[in-house]
Design a protein around this motif. Structure first.
Motif, short mmCIF file in Angstrom:
data_model
loop_
_atom_site.label_atom_id
_atom_site.label_comp_id
_atom_site.label_asym_id
_atom_site.label_seq_id
_atom_site.Cartn_x
_atom_site.Cartn_y
_atom_site.Cartn_z
N ALA A 84 64.91 66.49 -14.15
CA ALA A 84 64.83 65.92 -13.20
C ALA A 84 64.03 65.02 -12.91
CB ALA A 84 65.51 66.93 -11.84
N SER A 85 62.41 65.54 -12.88
CA SER A 85 61.39 64.44 -12.86
C SER A 85 61.29 63.29 -13.60
CB SER A 85 59.76 65.37 -13.04
OG SER A 85 60.42 65.90 -14.30
N THR A 86 61.61 63.34 -14.36
CA THR A 86 61.97 62.11 -15.63
C THR A 86 62.80 61.50 -14.84
OG1 THR A 86 60.87 63.25 -17.51
CG2 THR A 86 61.70 61.44 -17.93
N MET A 87 63.65 61.81 -14.60
CA MET A 87 64.95 60.75 -13.91
C MET A 87 64.45 59.99 -12.66
SD MET A 87 68.50 60.29 -15.02
CE MET A 87 68.09 58.40 -14.26
N GLU A 88 64.00 60.27 -12.11
CA GLU A 88 63.31 59.74 -10.91
C GLU A 88 62.23 59.27 -11.51
OE1 GLU A 88 61.44 61.45 -5.97
OE2 GLU A 88 62.06 63.09 -8.29
N ILE A 89 62.03 59.24 -11.88
CA ILE A 89 60.50 57.96 -12.76
C ILE A 89 61.53 56.88 -13.21
CG2 ILE A 89 58.98 57.94 -14.32
CD1 ILE A 89 58.50 60.63 -14.52
N LEU A 90 62.23 56.92 -14.33
CA LEU A 90 63.29 56.41 -14.64
C LEU A 90 63.66 55.50 -13.87
CD1 LEU A 90 64.10 57.58 -17.94
CD2 LEU A 90 62.75 56.63 -17.46
N LEU A 91 64.65 55.84 -12.57
CA LEU A 91 65.30 55.42 -11.64
C LEU A 91 64.65 54.47 -10.64
CD1 LEU A 91 67.86 57.48 -10.12
CD2 LEU A 91 68.45 55.47 -11.02
N ASP A 92 62.91 55.43 -10.46
CA ASP A 92 61.73 53.88 -9.49
C ASP A 92 61.70 52.56 -10.45
OD1 ASP A 92 61.93 55.81 -7.32
OD2 ASP A 92 59.77 56.98 -8.01
N PHE A 93 62.13 53.22 -11.85
CA PHE A 93 61.42 51.68 -13.02
C PHE A 93 62.42 50.46 -11.90
CE2 PHE A 93 62.74 49.35 -16.54
CZ PHE A 93 60.97 48.44 -16.40
N VAL A 94 64.12 51.09 -12.42
CA VAL A 94 65.46 50.46 -12.32
C VAL A 94 65.15 49.13 -11.36
CG1 VAL A 94 67.63 50.84 -12.24
CG2 VAL A 94 66.23 51.65 -13.47
N TYR A 95 64.44 50.34 -10.51
CA TYR A 95 64.59 49.78 -8.30
C TYR A 95 62.86 49.06 -7.97
CZ TYR A 95 69.25 51.67 -7.44
OH TYR A 95 70.46 51.73 -7.43
N THR A 96 62.31 49.37 -9.22
CA THR A 96 60.77 48.40 -8.91
C THR A 96 60.02 48.06 -10.02
OG1 THR A 96 59.57 50.01 -9.54
CG2 THR A 96 60.37 50.43 -7.06
N GLU A 97 60.70 47.97 -10.84
CA GLU A 97 59.82 47.22 -12.23
C GLU A 97 58.66 47.98 -12.22
OE1 GLU A 97 60.58 42.68 -14.14
OE2 GLU A 97 59.76 42.84 -11.52
N THR A 98 58.58 49.51 -11.67
CA THR A 98 56.97 49.91 -11.87
C THR A 98 57.43 51.02 -12.74
OG1 THR A 98 56.35 48.30 -10.27
CG2 THR A 98 54.73 50.23 -10.95
N VAL A 99 56.62 51.81 -13.64
CA VAL A 99 56.78 53.30 -14.37
C VAL A 99 55.18 53.64 -14.07
CG1 VAL A 99 56.35 52.06 -16.49
CG2 VAL A 99 57.22 54.29 -15.97
N HIS A 100 55.03 54.56 -13.80
CA HIS A 100 54.03 55.46 -13.52
C HIS A 100 53.96 56.69 -14.69
CE1 HIS A 100 50.12 56.88 -12.52
NE2 HIS A 100 49.97 58.05 -12.48
N VAL A 101 52.53 56.01 -16.24
CA VAL A 101 52.70 56.83 -16.95
C VAL A 101 51.31 57.26 -17.21
CG1 VAL A 101 52.87 56.68 -20.05
CG2 VAL A 101 53.62 55.20 -18.11
N THR A 102 51.50 59.20 -17.77
CA THR A 102 50.34 59.71 -17.72
C THR A 102 50.50 60.08 -18.97
OG1 THR A 102 51.55 61.11 -16.64
CG2 THR A 102 50.27 59.63 -15.07
N VAL A 103 49.13 60.59 -19.13
CA VAL A 103 49.63 61.64 -20.37
C VAL A 103 49.70 63.25 -20.19
CG1 VAL A 103 47.62 63.51 -21.20
CG2 VAL A 103 46.92 61.00 -20.56
N GLU A 104 50.12 63.42 -19.17
CA GLU A 104 50.66 65.13 -18.17
C GLU A 104 52.80 64.24 -19.10
OE1 GLU A 104 47.46 65.29 -17.18
OE2 GLU A 104 49.19 63.63 -16.43
N ASN A 105 53.16 63.05 -19.05
CA ASN A 105 55.17 62.54 -18.28
C ASN A 105 55.02 61.87 -19.66
OD1 ASN A 105 54.39 60.09 -18.50
ND2 ASN A 105 54.36 60.13 -16.19
#
Length: 289
Positions: A84-105
């Motif tokens: 679910a946490s990954t889906m949230e990041i991906l949806l944010d990208f779809v709607y904002t064109e921004t993705v927060h990539v970290t060592v953890e994710n």
């Protein structure tokens, strides 16, 4: 105001803010669950969204919503294979064109981006991993990239492992490689080493890590070590005294070949082959000294 139409031809004018403005508006609608016509369900968590936005960003969703798949008209769609946490990041990208990539994710994010065919996220993950390349992780990143068909990242990791070979072989990732992977690395001309010593030592250390299972692999691996390029002193003082070498007739034959290369200079032209070819980092050294 008078516009001199005869003097100025019509002109298409592009603005930079239109697309961003639309994205922001659609994201606000999503956040308030307005005009949403599908809900993605991941790990029992619901994510309202707009089919047209998902389909426009992802071939995966485009196929889902425009073909005769059972999900085409369902109000709820279950998505398997991600959190679910990954889906949230991906949806944010779809709607904002921004993705927060970290060592953890990143290790969850990249496979999920591949699954949902979100090329922008995949590219961002690959660029992040390339920036994190280190002697301790480059072999693992290379395998991870190969698994997910990230060709540029795989090549970058491979070049990094070749460039930093003496440091790479000191780490656990090298010790845990299988024989085929060790072979592939040590037979490579592009390894950057000042001498063949770290290559020989890497093979011996790999065998010693699990000697019962790996001792039989030594003769096969040793044929990719370019022993004729080692100094006579190293051959007699180090290799000749190594118990693993002394116990193997095949290994002794390879050592004898290296000695012959040094003792019989007139035969060197007849002995040319993969084991006498200098690697990238050795090209400017004289192997006979």
């Amino acid at each position: 105001m008078r516009v001199p139409g005869a003097m100025a031809p019509p002109k298409d004018i592009m603005t930079n803010s239109h697309a961003k403005s639309i994205l922001n508006a659609m994201n606000a609608l999503r956040k308030s669950n307005t005009l949403c016509d599908v809900t993605l369900r991941v790990e029992h968590k619901d994510f309202p969204a707009h089919r047209i936005v998902l389909a426009a960003c992802s071939d995966y969703f485009c196929a889902m919503f425009t073909s005769e798949l059972s999900e085409k008209d369902k109000p709820y769609v279950d998505i398997q294979g991600l959190t679910a946490s990954t889906m949230e990041i991906l949806l944010d990208f779809v709607y904002t064109e921004t993705v927060h990539v970290t060592v953890e994710n990143v290790q969850e994010l990249l496979p999920a981006a591949c699954l949902l065919q979100l090329k922008g996220v995949k590219q961002a993950c690959c660029e992040f991993l390339e920036s994190q390349l280190d002697p301790s992780n480059c072999l693992g990143i290379r395998d991870f990239a190969e698994t997910h068909n990230c060709v540029d990242l795989m090549q970058a990791a491979e070049v990094f492992s070749q460039k930093h070979f003496p440091e790479v072989v000191q780490h656990e990732e090298f010790i845990l490689l299988n024989q085929e992977e060790v072979e592939k690395l040590i037979k490579c001309d592009e390894i950057q080493v000042d001498s063949e010593e770290p290559v020989f030592e890497a093979v011996i250390n790999w065998v010693k890590h699990s000697k019962k299972e790996r001792e039989a692999s030594l003769p096969e691996l040793l044929q990719y070590v370019r022993m004729p390029l080692l100094t006579p002193r190293y051959i007699t003082d180090v290799i000749d005294t190594e118990p693993f070498i002394r116990c193997s007739l095949q290994c002794r034959d390879l050592v004898d070949e290296a000695k012959k290369f040094h003792l019989r200079p007139e035969l060197r032209s007849q002995m040319q082959g993969p084991r006498t070819r200098a690697r990238l980092g050795e090209a400017c050294r004289d192997p006979h000294l």
